[in-house]
Design an enzyme around this catalytic site. Structure first.
Site, PDB file in Angstrom:
ATOM      1  N   HIS A   1      59.211  17.058  20.261  1.00  0.00           N
ATOM      2  CA  HIS A   1      57.939  16.518  20.743  1.00  0.00           C
ATOM      3  C   HIS A   1      57.359  15.550  19.724  1.00  0.00           C
ATOM      4  CE1 HIS A   1      58.046  19.526  23.954  1.00  0.00           C
ATOM      5  NE2 HIS A   1      57.034  18.896  24.504  1.00  0.00           N
TER       6      HIS A   1
ATOM      7  N   HIS B   1      57.953  23.153  30.929  1.00  0.00           N
ATOM      8  CA  HIS B   1      58.975  22.158  30.576  1.00  0.00           C
ATOM      9  C   HIS B   1      59.380  21.390  31.824  1.00  0.00           C
ATOM     10  CE1 HIS B   1      62.438  20.351  28.649  1.00  0.00           C
ATOM     11  NE2 HIS B   1      63.297  21.017  29.400  1.00  0.00           N
TER      12      HIS B   1
ATOM     13  N   GLU C   1      49.298  17.056  25.928  1.00  0.00           N
ATOM     14  CA  GLU C   1      49.971  18.097  25.153  1.00  0.00           C
ATOM     15  C   GLU C   1      49.424  18.166  23.727  1.00  0.00           C
ATOM     16  OE1 GLU C   1      54.322  19.003  26.954  1.00  0.00           O
ATOM     17  OE2 GLU C   1      54.225  17.234  25.645  1.00  0.00           O
TER      18      GLU C   1
ATOM     19  N   GLU D   1      61.806  19.524  32.912  1.00  0.00           N
ATOM     20  CA  GLU D   1      63.143  19.611  33.506  1.00  0.00           C
ATOM     21  C   GLU D   1      63.467  20.987  34.075  1.00  0.00           C
ATOM     22  OE1 GLU D   1      63.327  16.140  30.653  1.00  0.00           O
ATOM     23  OE2 GLU D   1      62.402  18.114  30.706  1.00  0.00           O
TER      24      GLU D   1
ATOM     25  N   HIS E   1      55.146  13.228  27.973  1.00  0.00           N
ATOM     26  CA  HIS E   1      55.828  14.027  26.957  1.00  0.00           C
ATOM     27  C   HIS E   1      55.290  13.724  25.558  1.00  0.00           C
ATOM     28  CE1 HIS E   1      59.120  16.205  25.080  1.00  0.00           C
ATOM     29  NE2 HIS E   1      59.257  15.182  24.258  1.00  0.00           N
TER      30      HIS E   1
ATOM     31  N   ASP F   1      56.315  23.366  24.575  1.00  0.00           N
ATOM     32  CA  ASP F   1      56.413  23.827  25.962  1.00  0.00           C
ATOM     33  C   ASP F   1      56.329  25.346  26.068  1.00  0.00           C
ATOM     34  OD1 ASP F   1      56.703  21.183  26.632  1.00  0.00           O
ATOM     35  OD2 ASP F   1      58.857  21.298  27.001  1.00  0.00           O
TER      36      ASP F   1
ATOM     37  N   GLU G   1      62.166  21.990  22.323  1.00  0.00           N
ATOM     38  CA  GLU G   1      62.447  20.581  22.608  1.00  0.00           C
ATOM     39  C   GLU G   1      61.652  19.689  21.661  1.00  0.00           C
ATOM     40  OE1 GLU G   1      62.114  17.739  26.570  1.00  0.00           O
ATOM     41  OE2 GLU G   1      60.513  19.149  26.108  1.00  0.00           O
TER      42      GLU G   1
END
Length: 260
Positions: free
Chosen positions: A37, A121, A179, A123, A174, A46, A35
């Site tokens: 980032h 992740h 992160e 979702e 996010h 992730d 994904e």
């Protein structure tokens, strides 16, 4: 402190050995994503984080690890920034749910006692929980324990408030400071020098389509990265590992069924 060597991988066992080796044991399965980032972090964030946490937790628990699953649910506009930025690889929610159910069902043929799913992740979470709920109701799951968590769910809010003032909420974190810090600690060679900030993080629990990503994000970043550091990443990593081990071994935050 450098992450220590991980415990054994279940997939390295032979068919002749796997039943005896896994009897009564804990198996840890990391689930991540591919994904976007932002401009400063790789697509693998992730996945890297889920696997790092899973392997360290497995080491602490003397548990087996499964290979990391990196194809995931799609990004949503108000959490992962949606699909407006290139690089995200995803499947439909029903496909992911079916895959998770089938995988866990097949794992139940082995005599392990506990499956711990470590998610990286945002979702993925509802699909993981629903899949385990489906399998737990089946005869194959008798006598087995399922635990699923997203790594951020283990962060103590008071601990976080002392280190990240004005934290926007995990839905908007996010590609943000946590992160970025974790990646600076674990995989600094994958982090570029850019530190984009977004001063107007989205609210939780709202879906919008179409969304103007020039307003809702800063190059795919939903909050801020200023203040990210390897030192914060190291402290956060071990804070989460410690909380995960306590949760599994002592039941901190769990209400397990009492055994006679």
């Amino acid at each position: 402190m450098t992450p220590r060597s991980a415990g054994p991988r279940l997939s390295d066992l032979s068919s002749a050995d796997v039943l005896a080796a896994t009897a009564g044991q804990t198996v840890v399965w990391p689930i991540g994503s591919i994904e976007q980032h932002g401009p400063h972090l790789p697509l693998s964030v992730d996945t890297v984080l889920a696997e790092a946490f899973a392997r360290q937790i497995a080491y602490e628990l003397t548990a087996f690890t499964l290979p990391v699953q990196s194809i995931a649910a799609r990004s949503l506009p108000q959490s992962g920034g949606g699909l407006a930025f290139p690089g995200t690889v995803h499947v439909r929610g029903q496909s992911l749910l079916d895959f998770l159910v089938d995988t866990v069902q097949s794992l139940c043929a082995l005599p392990w006692h506990r499956l711990l799913v470590v998610n990286g992740h945002f979702e993925n979470e509802p699909f993981v929980f629903e899949a385990l709920d489906h399998v737990a109701a089946r005869p194959a799951a008798a006598g087995k324990e399922f635990i699923a968590l997203s790594w951020w769910s283990l962060v103590d809010q008071r601990w976080l408030a002392e280190r990240v003032p004005l934290f926007p909420g995990w839905h908007a974190e996010h590609a943000g400071v946590t992160e970025t810090s974790l990646m600076l600690y674990l995989r600094p060679e994958l982090v570029s020098p850019e530190r984009p900030d977004h001063g107007d993080p989205p609210r939780p629990g709202i879906y919008l389509h179409p969304a103007d990503v020039e307003r809702t994000t800063n190059q795919g970043v939903l909050s801020g990265t200023s203040g990210a550091s390897a030192a914060l990443g190291e402290e956060l990593f071990w804070h989460i590992v410690s909380a995960a081990v306590a949760l599994v071994t002592r039941g901190d935050g769990l209400l397990r069924e009492e055994k006679p």
